[in-house]
Design a protein around this motif. Structure first.
Motif, PDB file in Angstrom:
ATOM      1  N   ASP A 237       0.683  -1.082   0.156  1.00  0.00           N
ATOM      2  CA  ASP A 237       0.334  -0.111   0.063  1.00  0.00           C
ATOM      3  C   ASP A 237       0.999   1.309   0.088  1.00  0.00           C
ATOM      4  OD1 ASP A 237      -1.823   2.067   0.468  1.00  0.00           O
ATOM      5  OD2 ASP A 237      -3.007   0.936   1.907  1.00  0.00           O
ATOM      6  N   LEU A 238       1.324   1.851  -1.244  1.00  0.00           N
ATOM      7  CA  LEU A 238       2.115   2.800  -1.337  1.00  0.00           C
ATOM      8  C   LEU A 238       1.666   4.010  -0.708  1.00  0.00           C
ATOM      9  CD1 LEU A 238       3.428   2.568  -5.056  1.00  0.00           C
ATOM     10  CD2 LEU A 238       4.486   1.858  -3.044  1.00  0.00           C
ATOM     11  N   ASN A 239       0.247   4.177  -0.766  1.00  0.00           N
ATOM     12  CA  ASN A 239      -0.502   5.595  -0.277  1.00  0.00           C
ATOM     13  C   ASN A 239      -0.270   5.304   1.284  1.00  0.00           C
ATOM     14  OD1 ASN A 239      -2.411   7.917  -1.224  1.00  0.00           O
ATOM     15  ND2 ASN A 239      -3.546   6.856   0.529  1.00  0.00           N
ATOM     16  N   LEU A 245       3.544   6.266  -6.705  1.00  0.00           N
ATOM     17  CA  LEU A 245       4.422   5.841  -7.759  1.00  0.00           C
ATOM     18  C   LEU A 245       4.126   6.620  -9.114  1.00  0.00           C
ATOM     19  CD1 LEU A 245       6.010   3.535  -9.440  1.00  0.00           C
ATOM     20  CD2 LEU A 245       3.781   2.200  -9.508  1.00  0.00           C
ATOM     21  N   CYS A 246       5.135   7.113  -9.666  1.00  0.00           N
ATOM     22  CA  CYS A 246       5.001   7.970 -10.722  1.00  0.00           C
ATOM     23  C   CYS A 246       5.832   7.474 -11.893  1.00  0.00           C
ATOM     24  CB  CYS A 246       5.667   9.559 -10.453  1.00  0.00           C
ATOM     25  SG  CYS A 246       4.528  10.457  -9.391  1.00  0.00           S
ATOM     26  N   ILE A 247       5.534   7.371 -12.984  1.00  0.00           N
ATOM     27  CA  ILE A 247       6.181   7.121 -14.255  1.00  0.00           C
ATOM     28  C   ILE A 247       6.129   8.186 -15.278  1.00  0.00           C
ATOM     29  CG2 ILE A 247       6.299   5.517 -16.392  1.00  0.00           C
ATOM     30  CD1 ILE A 247       6.681   4.022 -13.695  1.00  0.00           C
ATOM     31  N   ILE A 248       7.461   8.443 -15.663  1.00  0.00           N
ATOM     32  CA  ILE A 248       7.895   9.742 -16.313  1.00  0.00           C
ATOM     33  C   ILE A 248       8.396   9.458 -17.718  1.00  0.00           C
ATOM     34  CG2 ILE A 248       9.156  12.004 -16.346  1.00  0.00           C
ATOM     35  CD1 ILE A 248       9.222  11.841 -13.289  1.00  0.00           C
ATOM     36  N   ASP A 249       7.704  10.140 -18.453  1.00  0.00           N
ATOM     37  CA  ASP A 249       7.909   9.885 -20.067  1.00  0.00           C
ATOM     38  C   ASP A 249       9.105  10.735 -20.524  1.00  0.00           C
ATOM     39  OD1 ASP A 249       8.084   9.571 -22.619  1.00  0.00           O
ATOM     40  OD2 ASP A 249       6.154   9.798 -23.011  1.00  0.00           O
ATOM     41  N   SER A 250      10.290  10.021 -20.807  1.00  0.00           N
ATOM     42  CA  SER A 250      11.358  10.840 -20.905  1.00  0.00           C
ATOM     43  C   SER A 250      11.332  11.724 -22.466  1.00  0.00           C
ATOM     44  CB  SER A 250      12.597  10.034 -21.078  1.00  0.00           C
ATOM     45  OG  SER A 250      12.525   9.129 -22.150  1.00  0.00           O
ATOM     46  N   GLY A 251      10.250  11.030 -23.202  1.00  0.00           N
ATOM     47  CA  GLY A 251      10.522  11.465 -24.482  1.00  0.00           C
ATOM     48  C   GLY A 251      11.210  10.944 -25.575  1.00  0.00           C
ATOM     49  N   GLN A 390      10.955   5.614 -13.417  1.00  0.00           N
ATOM     50  CA  GLN A 390      10.136   5.359 -12.306  1.00  0.00           C
ATOM     51  C   GLN A 390      10.423   6.157 -11.123  1.00  0.00           C
ATOM     52  OE1 GLN A 390      10.641   1.627  -9.810  1.00  0.00           O
ATOM     53  NE2 GLN A 390       8.650   0.857 -10.801  1.00  0.00           N
ATOM     54  N   VAL A 391       9.691   6.815 -10.242  1.00  0.00           N
ATOM     55  CA  VAL A 391       9.944   7.829  -9.196  1.00  0.00           C
ATOM     56  C   VAL A 391       8.919   7.472  -8.136  1.00  0.00           C
ATOM     57  CG1 VAL A 391      10.573   9.836  -8.525  1.00  0.00           C
ATOM     58  CG2 VAL A 391      10.726   9.605 -11.133  1.00  0.00           C
ATOM     59  N   PHE A 392       9.522   7.354  -6.949  1.00  0.00           N
ATOM     60  CA  PHE A 392       8.648   7.203  -5.515  1.00  0.00           C
ATOM     61  C   PHE A 392       8.503   8.374  -5.085  1.00  0.00           C
ATOM     62  CE2 PHE A 392       9.724   2.844  -6.682  1.00  0.00           C
ATOM     63  CZ  PHE A 392       8.610   2.061  -6.456  1.00  0.00           C
TER      64      PHE A 392
END
Length: 429
Positions: A237-239, A245-251, A390-392
């Motif tokens: 339970d990350l919350n 949990l973030c997924i960031i598009d690098s482009g 991926q970023v927490f």
């Protein structure tokens, strides 16, 4: 299987609401209902079906790799989780030997089941996955036949969330439900997906992506025996832990990177082969270090460094899984950062070979590090070279984090996800 009319009535009465909330990890139920309605109407339009047609609804999620970067193909360990983005399909047998698969926004795929096996002209295409899944299940003795399927997906292509594995698992769930009476378990469907991707599609992937998508939830998977992977489900339970949990598009663009991805298992297997072994899991780090000069001369430094990454990340999976189960998030985050550093320094899947001007993944990692200001954790996500990181992110700085990252990497580049507790599933019918 149920008539479309009955499905719409059940949807209106709210009979699917709890299931839809589970698949989407909460969210607005009216939006989830509208998505199903649009999907079924898309099926009717694509295949000319009325509301008396009998159909099934099926879903398969994307996945996020948490630890074990490029360890699965060496029979190592991985930590992964299904996410609340999925392929959702409406499907029904069509009484022929042709599969018609329409993914919204893409051309119709038609595959005739002729037993011809892999086709060179279908390599690296959706028809290859369709044919591979159907052929493999038919080879297990099930009466596979033609079907019609219309699908929608919010698993971002090229995002590292493995849209290809989600598609394979979706096809497996459809075939299992329509022709196997749901006899195939989640791990078997994952193994069939890997077979289709390796043999028919032509990509030498491991088994992590398909297993995480098919099984669901957070899972630690040990591939010491790929025919019988040991799957350890975990409650995460990350919350509650105070993180998003973030997924960031690098482009960065995935185009023409197949050779880069293929070189990683080739390098690792080259090192293993020098010892007369098939994969690195059959060796130890001490074996490599004891023979370092000879291995460097034979295979070059990159292959040796990639082998050293394998041993370290394989061990980290166990440590990360234990930290999560014990609620020790500080240790977990420290290990996430260690995994990221190892991927950059040793595995070298951040920048394609020879790239100088275009290093989007590296820039995304640098931006995330700056925005976190010493908190949370960040790492490469998935296969690397392109796509996402991926970023927490601590919940108390999530808005600030997005506000700092998106102007630099692109509006909408930061996606906040949840871990979906359910893998490949029959939603209705």
């Amino acid at each position: 299987m149920t008539e479309i009319t009955a499905l719409f009535q059940a949807l209106e009465r709210g009979e699917l609401d709890q299931t839809l909330r589970t698949l989407r990890c909460g969210g607005e139920v009216q939006a989830a209902r509208a998505r199903v309605t649009a999907l079924v109407k898309g099926f009717q339009t694509a295949f000319g079906k009325g509301e008396d047609a009998q159909v099934a609804l099926l879903s398969a999620p994307g996945r996020t790799e948490i630890c074990g970067n490029h360890t699965d193909h060496q029979h190592g360990r991985v930590l992964a989780a299904a996410v609340n983005l999925d392929f959702l399909a409406c499907a029904a047998p069509n009484g022929t030997n042709t599969i018609r698969f329409q993914s919204q926004g893409w051309p119709m795929v038609e595959v005739t089941l002729d037993g011809s096996g892999p086709r060179e002209d279908e390599k690296e295409s959706t028809p290859a996955l369709v044919r591979g899944m159907a052929d493999r299940i038919a080879g297990l003795g099930y009466p596979v036949a033609g079907f019609d399927a219309y699908a929608v997906s919010d698993v971002l292509p090229g995002s590292g969330l493995s849209s290809s594995a989600a598609c394979e698992v979706l096809l497996g769930v459809i075939l299992n439900h329509l022709f196997c009476q749901d006899a195939l378990d989640a791990v078997t469907i994952a193994q069939i997906g890997q077979y289709a991707e390796n043999v028919y599609f032509g990509k030498p992937s491991g088994l992590m992506d398909q297993t995480a998508s098919s099984v669901g939830g957070a899972v630690a998977i040990d591939f010491a025996d790929p025919a019988k992977p040991v799957v350890r489900p975990m409650q995460v339970d990350l919350n509650a832990a105070g993180y998003a949990l973030c997924i960031i598009d690098s482009g960065a663009d995935h185009a023409d990177l197949t050779a880069e991805y293929a070189a990683i298992p080739q390098d690792m297997k080259g090192i293993a082969g020098w010892f007369g072994k098939e994969v690195l899991r059959q060796l130890t780090q001490a074996d490599v270090l004891a023979n370092l000069p000879a291995l460097r001369k034979e295979f070059g430094d990159r292959a040796v460094l990639r082998a050293l990454h394998f041993f370290a990340d394989d061990q980290r999976v166990e440590a990360e899984a234990n930290a999560l189960e014990q609620g020790d998030f500080d240790t977990f985050l420290a290990l996430v950062k260690e995994s990221g550093r190892s991927s950059w320094m040793y595995l070298q899947d951040i920048v394609p070979a020879g790239a100088v001007r275009e290093q989007a993944m590296a820039v995304a990692l640098a931006v995330a590090e700056t925005a976190l200001a010493g908190r949370g954790a960040y790492r490469v996500h998935g296969g690397g070279f392109a796509g996402t990181i991926q970023v927490f992110v601590p919940l108390d700085m999530l808005d600030q984090f997005k506000a700092q990252v998106e102007p630099l990497l692109g509006e909408g580049s930061c996606h906040v996800l949840s871990i979906r507790p359910v893998g490949g599933a029959v939603v209705w019918g």
